[in-house]
Design a protein around this motif. Structure first.
Motif, short mmCIF file in Angstrom:
data_model
loop_
_atom_site.label_atom_id
_atom_site.label_comp_id
_atom_site.label_asym_id
_atom_site.label_seq_id
_atom_site.Cartn_x
_atom_site.Cartn_y
_atom_site.Cartn_z
N ARG A 44 2.90 -1.82 -4.16
CA ARG A 44 2.33 -1.99 -2.81
C ARG A 44 3.05 -3.07 -1.96
O ARG A 44 3.45 -2.78 -0.84
N GLU A 48 4.85 -2.33 1.56
CA GLU A 48 4.32 -3.00 2.76
C GLU A 48 5.41 -3.81 3.46
O GLU A 48 5.47 -3.84 4.68
N LYS A 55 3.01 -1.82 10.29
CA LYS A 55 1.76 -2.24 9.64
C LYS A 55 0.50 -2.12 10.51
O LYS A 55 -0.59 -2.03 9.97
N VAL A 64 1.42 3.85 2.72
CA VAL A 64 1.62 2.97 1.56
C VAL A 64 1.12 3.67 0.29
O VAL A 64 1.79 3.64 -0.75
#
Ligand code: CDP
Ligand code: MG
Length: 144
Positions: A44, A48, A55, A64
């Motif tokens: 993750r 990210e 985001k 994600v």
């Protein structure tokens, strides 16, 4: 024309479909050289970080989840105008809108599961290559 490097990724949906070979064939047919290659299952934080620019987008959590769902292949590509060439071979983000004969048109499932990634500019190419490869993991062909 300029010799460039770009970053590409074969996404988990493409590995699930068993088309690593087909995608590499299209890269080579486009006169791009694979100069770096590694397989990994991204966690993750890594995804990210890679997609940090997205985001705040509504699709981010799902993206994600998708990108951490299975293994993917990171590639360093080199060739004349490699950045634009690879974007052209990939096709538009949404497979339904991608041109005939592009990878995303032929193998993408939907706007999220679109088989491949490609850097969009020299700055992002440099950043993304660095994000996935150490300098000694990218080969230099004397004969190129
Ligand atoms: O990958 P590309 O540069 O063509 O598109 P992007 O706008 O930078 O989006 C990055 C990735 O997010 C896409 O390749 C899709 O996997 C995903 N995405 C999504 O899930 N839903 C959208 N509406 C747009 C993008
Ligand atoms: Mg992008």
């Amino acid at each position: 024309m300029a010799l460039e490097k770009t970053f590409a990724m074969i996404k988990p949906d493409a590995l699930e479909k068993g088309i690593i070979g087909e995608i590499c064939k299209r890269i080579e047919e486009a006169n791009l050289k694979i100069v770096g290659m590694k397989m990994h299952k991204l966690d993750r934080p890594r995804v990210e970080g890679f997609y940090a620019v997205h985001k705040t987008k509504p699709f981010f959590p799902q993206l994600v989840a998708f990108m951490t769902s299975g293994p993917s292949v990171a590639l360093a590509l080199e060739g004349e105008n490699a950045i634009a060439t690879w974007r052209e071979v990939m096709g538009a983000t949404d497979p339904e809108k991608a041109a005939e004969g592009t990878i995303r048109r032929d193998f993408g499932t939907n706007v999220e599961r679109n088989a491949v990634h490609g850097s969009d500019a020299p700055e992002t190419a440099a950043l993304e290559l660095k994000y996935f490869f150490d300098q000694n993991e990218i080969v230099q062909y004397e004969w190129m």
